[in-house]
Scaffold this motif. Structure first.
Motif, PDB file in Angstrom:
ATOM      1  N   UNK A 183      88.021  60.979  47.744  1.00 16.45           N
ATOM      2  CA  UNK A 183      87.950  62.110  46.810  1.00 16.45           C
ATOM      3  C   UNK A 183      86.790  63.029  47.189  1.00 16.45           C
ATOM      4  N   UNK A 184      85.649  62.434  47.488  1.00 13.91           N
ATOM      5  CA  UNK A 184      84.468  63.224  47.844  1.00 13.91           C
ATOM      6  C   UNK A 184      84.719  64.046  49.112  1.00 13.91           C
ATOM      7  N   UNK A 185      85.339  63.435  50.114  1.00 12.22           N
ATOM      8  CA  UNK A 185      85.588  64.153  51.368  1.00 12.22           C
ATOM      9  C   UNK A 185      86.549  65.321  51.155  1.00 12.22           C
ATOM     10  N   UNK A 186      87.596  65.104  50.372  1.00  8.53           N
ATOM     11  CA  UNK A 186      88.551  66.186  50.096  1.00  8.53           C
ATOM     12  C   UNK A 186      87.870  67.283  49.287  1.00  8.53           C
ATOM     13  N   UNK A 187      87.101  66.899  48.284  1.00 11.95           N
ATOM     14  CA  UNK A 187      86.411  67.881  47.441  1.00 11.95           C
ATOM     15  C   UNK A 187      85.454  68.740  48.271  1.00 11.95           C
ATOM     16  N   UNK A 188      84.693  68.096  49.140  1.00  5.87           N
ATOM     17  CA  UNK A 188      83.754  68.843  49.975  1.00  5.87           C
ATOM     18  C   UNK A 188      84.487  69.752  50.952  1.00  5.87           C
TER      19      UNK A 188
END
Length: 175
Positions: A119-124
């Motif tokens: 989730x963090x990688x996609x959000x960033x």
């Protein structure tokens, strides 16, 4: 002196928090990008979900097997003899049960870390300010759950991108 130090520390923390909230609230609406993720779908897609379910079933089966064994061995014995037999069987079972529970917890922890990382990688990558789960499961009866949206309008659904990223995260760990 100590009380004064505590007051100074509290004032510093409150001022920093206040600044953060004010700066976020002052952001232009165009600057705030919200992502939505169907977390139930993401959890279901993680390979550990099935491993956890299998392990839980194995644990339940083993407990039922041991209870049936205790019932069989306890036939015709006194209450004290059955209690002693149960204590012996529990002492034998405890390390096995504890190992299974520890393995389950490790799988749960790894699944959580993988999902948060994806989730963090996609959000960033998409420049998102905030990511919310798109819906929440609410029990409506003893046997029925209802998925209710948390967000009725707006936001970008990133579930498919998170699923793709999750595959990469899990594949990288399995190498």
């Amino acid at each position: 002196m100590r009380g004064r130090l505590v007051v100074v520390a509290l004032v510093t923390v409150v001022s920093l928090l206040g600044f953060s909230v004010v700066s976020w609230a002052a952001a232009k609406p165009a600057d705030v990008k919200i992502g939505l993720v169907d977390i139930n779908k993401v959890f279901a897609a993680h390979p550990n979900t099935q491993k956890i379910a299998d392990l839980e079933q194995k644990l339940l089966d083993e407990m039922q097997k041991r209870q049936a064994e205790l019932n069989e061995k306890g036939k015709g014995k006194t209450r004290e003899e059955v209690q002693k037999l149960e204590e012996e069987m529990n002492a034998e079972w405890k390390p096995v049960r504890d190992a299974m529970l520890a393995e389950r917890q490790d799988l749960v922890n790894q699944r959580y870390q993988d999902i948060i990382q994806a989730i963090k990688q996609v959000a960033e990558a998409q420049g998102l300010t905030l990511v919310l789960r798109s819906e929440v499961r609410v029990p409506v009866s003893q046997k029925e759950l209802l998925d209710i949206p948390l967000v009725f309008y707006g936001g970008v659904d990133i579930t498919e991108q998170v699923l793709a990223e999750l595959e990469k995260v899990v594949a990288a760990q399995n190498k």
